[in-house]
Design an enzyme around this catalytic site. Structure first.
Site, short mmCIF file in Angstrom:
data_model
loop_
_atom_site.label_atom_id
_atom_site.label_comp_id
_atom_site.label_asym_id
_atom_site.label_seq_id
_atom_site.Cartn_x
_atom_site.Cartn_y
_atom_site.Cartn_z
N HIS A 296 0.83 -1.21 0.00
CA HIS A 296 0.00 0.00 0.00
C HIS A 296 0.86 1.26 0.00
O HIS A 296 0.59 2.23 0.71
CB HIS A 296 -1.00 0.00 1.17
N HIS B 12 -1.27 5.18 9.61
CA HIS B 12 0.04 5.83 9.65
C HIS B 12 -0.06 7.14 10.43
O HIS B 12 0.16 8.22 9.89
CB HIS B 12 0.54 6.06 8.23
N HIS C 207 11.01 -3.18 3.08
CA HIS C 207 11.43 -1.78 2.97
C HIS C 207 11.83 -1.24 4.34
O HIS C 207 11.35 -1.71 5.36
CB HIS C 207 10.35 -0.89 2.34
N GLU D 270 5.12 -5.09 8.47
CA GLU D 270 3.75 -4.97 7.97
C GLU D 270 3.23 -6.28 7.38
O GLU D 270 2.03 -6.51 7.32
CB GLU D 270 3.67 -3.87 6.90
#
Length: 285
Positions: A12, A59, A193, A240
């Site tokens: 996402h 977030h 990441h 995640e």
């Protein structure tokens, strides 16, 4: 009764939303990524869900360091796209399914999982980017959406096994709902990441693809991977990926009520901004 027909898994990345919103889909950098979702958009039209149960992480938009729920289910009738600092994304309002969401909350909490009930929140790119990737840019989203937020931002975070187990409880809850609904469960976020520190920009293609292999073929074993391996191998934000285990735990083969799911689509691309992008569609048989 309601039925989970498929699970969908996708990254996402916020830059994907920006590329869509600014009309950059055909630019050389972005074209290979969006091409990987052409099948998915056609598949969604042919297999349109009534409801998407969408697992994502906030977030620091709906939640902050003042309040950090480990698992939070949205029970509202609608959710507005959040302003993440540069204005809300120009995407439709997200409409929920309060009746099914309340039923899931009741069932999962009675199965001894603690959920936070959220009756009002805005939804950020963690939820709207997957919708855009799978449904394109419609005037209105083609289905209802139940947001399910997981804390993978501030430690302590839930284990992969905890996520896998709550996926089982969610499947049980959905399939005990007394309405004929086609439900898809989506796990979003990742893949490898890292956004800060000496390893900023880390991408581990081999680990990501092994994760996809194991998610398909041996999810129960994959659920035992400790959080420190995600951090070491997939970067600080690679954690995640535990959210994908919620969606995988809700599939019928895990419950012993069906065979292994059919892999309808698999896609992997590097990079999108500074992130590896993974995508899977698994169909219950």
């Amino acid at each position: 009764m309601a039925k989970i027909t498929a699970s969908v898994y996708t990254s996402h990345v916020p830059a994907i939303g920006a590329a869509l919103d600014l009309g950059k889909q055909d630019e050389p950098y972005w074209q290979p990524l969006f091409k990987g979702y052409d099948f998915s958009k056609a598949w969604e039209k042919a297999n349109k869900p009534d409801v998407v149960f969408l697992v994502f992480n906030d977030h620091a938009t709906a939640f902050s360091l003042d309040m950090i729920p480990t698992f939070a289910i949205g029970t509202a009738a609608s959710y507005q796209p959040a302003d993440e600092g540069w204005g809300p994304r120009p995407v439709p309002t997200v409409y929920g399914h309060p009746e099914l969401a309340a039923h899931i909350a009741q069932s999962v909490i009675q199965d001894d999982f603690d959920l936070t009930i959220v009756n009002r929140m805005d939804v950020d790119h963690g939820l709207t980017v997957p919708l855009s990737l799978m449904f394109g840019q419609p005037e209105q989203w083609p289905c209802k959406v139940i947001p399910f937020a997981v804390n993978v931002v501030q430690y302590p975070v839930p284990s992969g096994n905890r996520c896998f187990q709550i996926g089982k409880a969610i499947r049980k809850a959905i399939e005990s709902f007394d309405e004929d609904l086609n439900v898809q469960i989506w796990g979003t976020g990742g893949m490898s990441h890292q956004l800060q520190g000496p390893r900023a920009g880390l991408i581990n293609k081999d680990w990501d693809n092994r994760f996809l292999d194991r998610l398909i073929a041996e999810p129960a074993e994959l659920a035992q991977v400790p959080h420190i391996e995600y951090v070491r191998e997939a970067g600080s934000e690679g954690i995640e990926l535990v959210m994908w285990l919620i969606a995988r735990g809700a599939m019928s083969d895990v419950a012993g009520t069906g065979p292994a799911p059919k892999v309808a689509h698999r896609f992997f691309h590097v990079p999108a901004s500074n992130t590896a992008v993974g995508h899977l569609i698994l169909e219950n048989q």
